[in-house]
Scaffold this motif. Structure first.
Motif, PDB file in Angstrom:
ATOM      1  N   GLY A  50      51.623 -32.480  98.013  1.00  0.00           N
ATOM      2  CA  GLY A  50      50.420 -32.208  98.808  1.00  0.00           C
ATOM      3  C   GLY A  50      49.365 -31.474  98.006  1.00  0.00           C
ATOM      4  N   ALA A  51      49.802 -30.471  97.227  1.00  0.00           N
ATOM      5  CA  ALA A  51      48.867 -29.701  96.401  1.00  0.00           C
ATOM      6  C   ALA A  51      48.216 -30.596  95.343  1.00  0.00           C
ATOM      7  CB  ALA A  51      49.593 -28.535  95.728  1.00  0.00           C
ATOM      8  N   ALA A  52      49.020 -31.457  94.715  1.00  0.00           N
ATOM      9  CA  ALA A  52      48.489 -32.375  93.698  1.00  0.00           C
ATOM     10  C   ALA A  52      47.480 -33.343  94.307  1.00  0.00           C
ATOM     11  CB  ALA A  52      49.630 -33.148  93.037  1.00  0.00           C
ATOM     12  N   LEU A  53      47.787 -33.862  95.481  1.00  0.00           N
ATOM     13  CA  LEU A  53      46.881 -34.820  96.132  1.00  0.00           C
ATOM     14  C   LEU A  53      45.587 -34.158  96.596  1.00  0.00           C
ATOM     15  CD1 LEU A  53      49.319 -37.124  98.145  1.00  0.00           C
ATOM     16  CD2 LEU A  53      48.188 -37.564  95.971  1.00  0.00           C
ATOM     17  N   ARG A  54      45.649 -32.871  96.919  1.00  0.00           N
ATOM     18  CA  ARG A  54      44.407 -32.165  97.258  1.00  0.00           C
ATOM     19  C   ARG A  54      43.496 -32.093  96.035  1.00  0.00           C
ATOM     20  NH1 ARG A  54      47.848 -29.236 100.687  1.00  0.00           N
ATOM     21  NH2 ARG A  54      48.339 -27.664  99.119  1.00  0.00           N
ATOM     22  N   GLU A  55      44.104 -31.878  94.864  1.00  0.00           N
ATOM     23  CA  GLU A  55      43.323 -31.855  93.619  1.00  0.00           C
ATOM     24  C   GLU A  55      42.783 -33.247  93.292  1.00  0.00           C
ATOM     25  OE1 GLU A  55      44.591 -29.449  90.214  1.00  0.00           O
ATOM     26  OE2 GLU A  55      46.402 -29.001  91.364  1.00  0.00           O
ATOM     27  N   VAL A  56      43.596 -34.270  93.544  1.00  0.00           N
ATOM     28  CA  VAL A  56      43.149 -35.642  93.316  1.00  0.00           C
ATOM     29  C   VAL A  56      41.951 -35.952  94.214  1.00  0.00           C
ATOM     30  CG1 VAL A  56      43.760 -38.094  93.571  1.00  0.00           C
ATOM     31  CG2 VAL A  56      45.404 -36.495  92.551  1.00  0.00           C
ATOM     32  N   ARG A  57      42.036 -35.500  95.459  1.00  0.00           N
ATOM     33  CA  ARG A  57      40.940 -35.707  96.419  1.00  0.00           C
ATOM     34  C   ARG A  57      39.634 -35.106  95.885  1.00  0.00           C
ATOM     35  NH1 ARG A  57      40.220 -35.787 102.301  1.00  0.00           N
ATOM     36  NH2 ARG A  57      38.349 -34.618 102.860  1.00  0.00           N
ATOM     37  N   ILE A  58      39.709 -33.866  95.400  1.00  0.00           N
ATOM     38  CA  ILE A  58      38.519 -33.194  94.860  1.00  0.00           C
ATOM     39  C   ILE A  58      37.984 -33.950  93.644  1.00  0.00           C
ATOM     40  CG2 ILE A  58      37.688 -31.083  93.737  1.00  0.00           C
ATOM     41  CD1 ILE A  58      39.770 -29.568  95.504  1.00  0.00           C
ATOM     42  N   ALA A  59      38.907 -34.383  92.762  1.00  0.00           N
ATOM     43  CA  ALA A  59      38.505 -35.110  91.552  1.00  0.00           C
ATOM     44  C   ALA A  59      37.774 -36.400  91.901  1.00  0.00           C
ATOM     45  CB  ALA A  59      39.732 -35.415  90.685  1.00  0.00           C
ATOM     46  N   LEU A  60      38.269 -37.125  92.900  1.00  0.00           N
ATOM     47  CA  LEU A  60      37.634 -38.384  93.314  1.00  0.00           C
ATOM     48  C   LEU A  60      36.261 -38.132  93.921  1.00  0.00           C
ATOM     49  CD1 LEU A  60      40.707 -40.229  94.896  1.00  0.00           C
ATOM     50  CD2 LEU A  60      39.552 -40.828  92.756  1.00  0.00           C
ATOM     51  N   LEU A  61      36.143 -37.088  94.742  1.00  0.00           N
ATOM     52  CA  LEU A  61      34.848 -36.773  95.354  1.00  0.00           C
ATOM     53  C   LEU A  61      33.837 -36.349  94.285  1.00  0.00           C
ATOM     54  CD1 LEU A  61      36.022 -34.824  98.542  1.00  0.00           C
ATOM     55  CD2 LEU A  61      34.940 -37.095  98.470  1.00  0.00           C
TER      56      LEU A  61
ATOM     57  N   ILE B   7      43.891 -41.283  99.727  1.00  0.00           N
ATOM     58  CA  ILE B   7      44.826 -40.150  99.771  1.00  0.00           C
ATOM     59  C   ILE B   7      45.879 -40.357 100.851  1.00  0.00           C
ATOM     60  CG2 ILE B   7      45.042 -37.681 100.234  1.00  0.00           C
ATOM     61  CD1 ILE B   7      43.853 -38.290  97.498  1.00  0.00           C
ATOM     62  N   ALA B   8      45.470 -40.867 102.013  1.00  0.00           N
ATOM     63  CA  ALA B   8      46.426 -41.115 103.106  1.00  0.00           C
ATOM     64  C   ALA B   8      47.475 -42.140 102.687  1.00  0.00           C
ATOM     65  CB  ALA B   8      45.680 -41.604 104.337  1.00  0.00           C
ATOM     66  N   GLY B   9      47.045 -43.207 102.018  1.00  0.00           N
ATOM     67  CA  GLY B   9      47.968 -44.253 101.572  1.00  0.00           C
ATOM     68  C   GLY B   9      48.945 -43.751 100.529  1.00  0.00           C
ATOM     69  N   VAL B  10      48.441 -42.946  99.558  1.00  0.00           N
ATOM     70  CA  VAL B  10      49.311 -42.398  98.510  1.00  0.00           C
ATOM     71  C   VAL B  10      50.306 -41.413  99.111  1.00  0.00           C
ATOM     72  CG1 VAL B  10      49.368 -40.961  96.432  1.00  0.00           C
ATOM     73  CG2 VAL B  10      47.621 -42.732  96.661  1.00  0.00           C
ATOM     74  N   LYS B  11      49.809 -40.539  99.980  1.00  0.00           N
ATOM     75  CA  LYS B  11      50.678 -39.494 100.550  1.00  0.00           C
ATOM     76  C   LYS B  11      51.829 -40.098 101.350  1.00  0.00           C
ATOM     77  CE  LYS B  11      50.486 -35.055 102.884  1.00  0.00           C
ATOM     78  NZ  LYS B  11      49.620 -34.027 103.508  1.00  0.00           N
ATOM     79  N   GLU B  12      51.536 -41.155 102.085  1.00  0.00           N
ATOM     80  CA  GLU B  12      52.557 -41.797 102.914  1.00  0.00           C
ATOM     81  C   GLU B  12      53.754 -42.235 102.081  1.00  0.00           C
ATOM     82  OE1 GLU B  12      53.020 -45.637 105.927  1.00  0.00           O
ATOM     83  OE2 GLU B  12      51.036 -45.061 105.202  1.00  0.00           O
TER      84      GLU B  12
ATOM     85  N   GLY C 176      57.773 -37.118  89.375  1.00  0.00           N
ATOM     86  CA  GLY C 176      56.380 -37.052  88.913  1.00  0.00           C
ATOM     87  C   GLY C 176      55.861 -38.405  88.478  1.00  0.00           C
ATOM     88  N   GLN C 177      56.686 -39.134  87.703  1.00  0.00           N
ATOM     89  CA  GLN C 177      56.291 -40.473  87.240  1.00  0.00           C
ATOM     90  C   GLN C 177      56.171 -41.443  88.406  1.00  0.00           C
ATOM     91  OE1 GLN C 177      55.288 -41.293  84.395  1.00  0.00           O
ATOM     92  NE2 GLN C 177      55.954 -39.646  83.044  1.00  0.00           N
TER      93      GLN C 177
ATOM     94  N   VAL D 201      50.049 -43.793  92.648  1.00  0.00           N
ATOM     95  CA  VAL D 201      48.592 -43.629  92.517  1.00  0.00           C
ATOM     96  C   VAL D 201      48.004 -44.831  91.781  1.00  0.00           C
ATOM     97  CG1 VAL D 201      46.767 -42.259  91.431  1.00  0.00           C
ATOM     98  CG2 VAL D 201      48.633 -41.113  92.642  1.00  0.00           C
ATOM     99  N   HIS D 202      48.680 -45.259  90.710  1.00  0.00           N
ATOM    100  CA  HIS D 202      48.210 -46.427  89.952  1.00  0.00           C
ATOM    101  C   HIS D 202      48.131 -47.656  90.837  1.00  0.00           C
ATOM    102  CE1 HIS D 202      48.888 -50.066  87.496  1.00  0.00           C
ATOM    103  NE2 HIS D 202      48.067 -49.480  86.641  1.00  0.00           N
ATOM    104  N   ASP D 203      49.190 -47.914  91.592  1.00  0.00           N
ATOM    105  CA  ASP D 203      49.230 -49.104  92.457  1.00  0.00           C
ATOM    106  C   ASP D 203      48.139 -49.058  93.525  1.00  0.00           C
ATOM    107  OD1 ASP D 203      51.359 -49.954  90.979  1.00  0.00           O
ATOM    108  OD2 ASP D 203      52.893 -49.408  92.448  1.00  0.00           O
ATOM    109  N   HIS D 204      47.870 -47.857  94.058  1.00  0.00           N
ATOM    110  CA  HIS D 204      46.817 -47.727  95.074  1.00  0.00           C
ATOM    111  C   HIS D 204      45.426 -47.878  94.452  1.00  0.00           C
ATOM    112  CE1 HIS D 204      49.755 -46.640  98.092  1.00  0.00           C
ATOM    113  NE2 HIS D 204      48.789 -46.544  98.992  1.00  0.00           N
ATOM    114  N   LEU D 205      45.269 -47.421  93.209  1.00  0.00           N
ATOM    115  CA  LEU D 205      43.991 -47.625  92.516  1.00  0.00           C
ATOM    116  C   LEU D 205      43.728 -49.117  92.330  1.00  0.00           C
ATOM    117  CD1 LEU D 205      43.807 -44.921  89.692  1.00  0.00           C
ATOM    118  CD2 LEU D 205      42.180 -45.249  91.544  1.00  0.00           C
ATOM    119  N   VAL D 206      44.768 -49.843  91.922  1.00  0.00           N
ATOM    120  CA  VAL D 206      44.633 -51.303  91.743  1.00  0.00           C
ATOM    121  C   VAL D 206      44.238 -51.952  93.063  1.00  0.00           C
ATOM    122  CG1 VAL D 206      45.867 -53.441  91.195  1.00  0.00           C
ATOM    123  CG2 VAL D 206      46.254 -51.396  89.808  1.00  0.00           C
ATOM    124  N   GLU D 207      44.901 -51.523  94.130  1.00  0.00           N
ATOM    125  CA  GLU D 207      44.587 -52.074  95.458  1.00  0.00           C
ATOM    126  C   GLU D 207      43.147 -51.754  95.863  1.00  0.00           C
ATOM    127  OE1 GLU D 207      46.140 -51.412 100.015  1.00  0.00           O
ATOM    128  OE2 GLU D 207      47.577 -51.127  98.384  1.00  0.00           O
ATOM    129  N   MET D 208      42.705 -50.530  95.577  1.00  0.00           N
ATOM    130  CA  MET D 208      41.352 -50.115  95.900  1.00  0.00           C
ATOM    131  C   MET D 208      40.317 -50.937  95.129  1.00  0.00           C
ATOM    132  SD  MET D 208      39.425 -46.507  95.032  1.00  0.00           S
ATOM    133  CE  MET D 208      40.622 -45.438  95.778  1.00  0.00           C
TER     134      MET D 208
END
Length: 454
Positions: free
Chosen positions: A28-39, A52-57, A71-72, A78-85
């Motif tokens: 959760g903490a890592a994804l909050r940082e990812v959210r800020i980085a994307l914004l 973020i919702a899709g990755v967290k699920e 971690g990997q 995240v990579h797979d969701h980026l490709v989808e995005m």
């Protein structure tokens, strides 16, 4: 384009992958940082929320938290969701229609639409072996039609003869008629742009669309405009209808958010990327490769493809033999410098290598400057044939003459000669170790110590 985002995500995931086990709070903490980085990278808020919702699920699932390398696993998700995005699969230009296939180029003024028209024409001519006709429908911007004519001469693609006073729809119809009569495979219609979207612009584009029934309507947007590019794309999609997007200036200092938002918001694929000012500086958009670049995984496939396009196989084999025999000279070095520049320079090549984000500070310390390549070519060009074949004869007076002829300092000439000597030393090591020894020891045993090298 994604350098800032790549650096931020790299730091986040480095911390994540160093941990042996992950809790739901860690993810959760890592994804909050990812959210800020994307914004901060200018990705649209609705896209960030959905991502973020899709990755967290998936990332907080038991199969991830209990896996051997959690971690990997998160990085992979995240990579797979980026490709989808970004659109999952690469989509090329659709030419599946009766010739001549009409392609409509639309966009705002200053987005690089006319240049992109010529780039795409060159790409279709060289890769698809198509006979292309380009026509400028821009009757408002001074010399717009002449600009396309000049670009046509550069890329050796036919352009529609200019008839002063004709209106866009008349020009489009005449282009299609000429395309049918003279056996063209594709007719590219470069429409006028405006500084901003207005009803007159949309009415004009819609009239041309109705008159020509284009198979592709490609919107050209400037990546440097960030979320404005997404707004432009939405407007064109809603009011005219587009089939794909061409993003220009992705080699500039853009944050990358527009590229990440475009597919999700418009539902239309990014098809091509303008990666420079040259007429051949155009790349296909591959979502999986772009996702790899964003996460610092590199894009080796694109690097190999670029090498195949730019490197002459016969010349490469000839060079390999010279290196093996120890007869590599400064002419060969000059050819290598030209090949590197053709492939986008050291920055362009290094950006495609896996893990490069983690050592970018070392690369800065090593002072990798693209201008040095041109400077070194100029120095070698100022040498005589005898000097290029036998650099040992280059003493003080010759160095001064070479420096004067190439517009550099004597120290620059000395630096080039030292670099050449280092290359020769490296080749001798390779020859001495043999292929097996080289493979066993790798490049680490050949690189000079210091100067930014570990």
């Amino acid at each position: 384009m994604f350098e800032g985002l790549t650096g931020r995500l790299g730091d986040i995931f480095d911390r994540l992958t160093r941990r042996g086990a992950l809790s739901e709070e860690d993810v959760g903490a890592a994804l909050r940082e990812v959210r800020i980085a994307l914004l901060e990278a200018d990705v649209a808020l609705p896209v960030v929320k959905q991502f973020i919702a899709g990755v967290k699920e998936k990332a907080v699932g038991q199969e991830v938290l209990r896996s051997i390398t959690p971690g990997q696993m998160v990085v992979k998700i995240v990579h797979d969701h980026l490709v989808e995005m970004l659109g999952s699969a690469s989509e090329g230009i659709n030419l599946e229609a009766a010739a001549p296939v009409p392609i409509l180029m639309v966009g705002l003024q200053g987005s690089g639409k006319t240049t992109s028209t010529a780039k795409i024409a060159l790409r279709l001519k060289t890769r698809e072996r198509k006979k292309i006709l380009m026509a400028s429908l821009d009757t408002r911007r001074p010399a717009a039609q002449e600009q396309l004519k000049i670009l046509g001469e550069q890329v050796q693609v036919a352009t529609l003869p200019i008839i002063p006073g004709q209106q866009p729809v008349e020009i489009a119809k005449r282009a299609m008629q000429m395309g049918r009569q003279e056996g063209f495979d594709v007719v590219m219609l470069d429409t006028a742009g405006r500084l901003a979207i207005d009803d007159e612009l949309m009415a004009e584009v819609a009239a041309v669309r109705d008159a020509t029934k284009p198979v592709e309507t490609l919107l050209v947007v400037d990546a440097m405009t960030g979320q404005d590019a997404v707004t432009v794309a939405t407007n064109f999609q809603d009011r005219v209808g587009i089939t794909g997007i061409v993003m220009t200036r992705i080699d500039g200092d853009a944050r990358g958010g527009a590229a990440l938002s475009m597919r999700q918001i418009t539902g239309k694929p990014i098809k091509l990327l303008g990666v420079g000012e040259k007429v051949d500086a155009l790349e296909a958009f591959h979502p999986d490769r772009i996702a790899g670049r964003i996460l610092g995984m590199g894009d080796v496939v694109s690097l190999v493809e670029k090498a195949a396009e730019n490197i002459d196989k016969a010349e490469a084999e000839k060079l390999a033999k010279k290196m093996e025999k120890g007869t590599f000279d400064l002419d060969d070095m000059a050819n290598q410098l030209k090949q590197i520049r053709k492939m986008g320079g050291m920055g362009g090549m290094l950006g495609m290598l896996p893990g490069i984000g983690k050592i970018k500070n070392q690369l800065k310390d090593a002072n990798i400057d693209e201008g040095i390549l041109k400077k070194q070519e100029a120095i070698i060009s100022s040498m005589t044939k005898a000097e290029r074949r036998n650099p040992d004869i280059i003493k003080a007076s010759r160095k001064r003459r070479i420096a004067l002829g190439s517009g550099v300092q004597v120290q620059d000439v000395n630096r080039l000669l030292k670099q050449f000597q280092d290359m020769q030393t490296m080749m001798k090591k390779v020859k001495k170790m043999g292929q097996k020894g080289f493979m066993r020891q790798g490049l680490a045993g050949l690189l000079p110590k210091g100067k930014g090298f570990p």
